[in-house]
Design an enzyme around this catalytic site. Sequence first.
Site, PDB file in Angstrom:
ATOM      1  N   ARG A  24       7.442   3.219 -19.863  1.00 51.52           N
ATOM      2  CA  ARG A  24       6.546   2.585 -18.518  1.00 51.52           C
ATOM      3  C   ARG A  24       5.221   3.259 -19.149  1.00 51.52           C
ATOM      4  NH1 ARG A  24       9.454  -1.104 -18.366  1.00 51.52           N
ATOM      5  NH2 ARG A  24       9.993  -2.397 -16.031  1.00 51.52           N
ATOM      6  N   GLU A  37      -1.766  -2.198 -18.731  1.00 46.35           N
ATOM      7  CA  GLU A  37      -1.124  -3.180 -19.593  1.00 46.35           C
ATOM      8  C   GLU A  37      -1.880  -4.450 -19.488  1.00 46.35           C
ATOM      9  OE1 GLU A  37       2.644  -2.848 -21.695  1.00 46.35           O
ATOM     10  OE2 GLU A  37       3.669  -4.144 -20.097  1.00 46.35           O
ATOM     11  N   HIS A  48       4.220  -4.016 -26.115  1.00 50.47           N
ATOM     12  CA  HIS A  48       5.809  -5.100 -25.137  1.00 50.47           C
ATOM     13  C   HIS A  48       6.518  -6.149 -25.621  1.00 50.47           C
ATOM     14  CE1 HIS A  48       6.391  -3.876 -20.709  1.00 50.47           C
ATOM     15  NE2 HIS A  48       7.718  -3.810 -21.150  1.00 50.47           N
TER      16      HIS A  48
END
Length: 325
Positions: free
Chosen positions: A236, A264, A283
């Site tokens: 994360r 993000e 991601h």
Amino acid sequence: MTAQNVPQIFPPEVLARLRAAVEIDPTLTVESFADPCAGGALADTEILITGWGCPRIDEAVLDTAPALRAILHAAGSVKDLLSPAVWERGIVVSSAADANALPVAEYTLAMVLLAGKDLLAQRDRFRTRRAFPQGEIVPGIGNFGRRVGIVGASRIGRRLIELLKPFDLSVSLADPYVDATEAAALGVRLLPLDDLLRTSDIVTVHAPQTPETHQLIGRRELALMPTGSVLINTARGGLLDHDALVDELRADRLGAILDVTDPEPLPVDSPLFDLPNAFITPHLAGSQGNEVARLGLAVTQEAERLAHGGELAHAVDHAVLERTA
């Protein structure tokens, strides 16, 4: 999950197995429990299959599903998806997090090996110079005895440990929930975080995001890493202090491979996009493309177990949920 994703997560052969195990209408997918279709279906639902994008399941939703006895999640973490009331009402929960851990571990393995060869920087140098480096042996690179530090013995961290075993690497682990006996069983050296950072050529982060791990790798921790070392994050973004990382990258002291960031996505003007020693991916380490069928298969196998009166293989324990990824 959206209706468009169902055929990818449950391709025909997997969907056929699921339909053989339970009575399901694969055309009934909802993205909001306020949808009238959801209300009618939930009244008789015993097993709820969820996925990415599922709205939170709280007491109000549970009240509309009195027969619900199991939630099978065709994705990773359920931490932000389910209210504690789910477990309080005796509903069992399964997650495909183990299945999703494999591609993340595979991505990380690839990046560890590439970082050990300094491949990204070497590619850019070759592209610029259009000539081999002087001498036949490039010093300072290679994966023989390369020191790899893993932060967090999560599902992904443990998968990565297994994948690293065939290689001639020296692997260390930092995790406050792992003792020396368990570390020995995993085949890694257990170190305090600071010592791991000081003694690793490559550090890869696999800890869960909790209030205690926010910016776990901050300015002080980054300063401990040896010059020339590489930081990998597929966990994360909030586990890293990005401002401090940018300063280290600008000083050309460290390298970074980031599949997750905070925020993000990154702002379009983030320096991380342009720094030559930062490698950023959107991601995608987790299940993508044909890999999502593995998630559907994991859920289908759990449904088969339930149909035959068996125990879930990937049950989520609410008692440890907060300290898991």
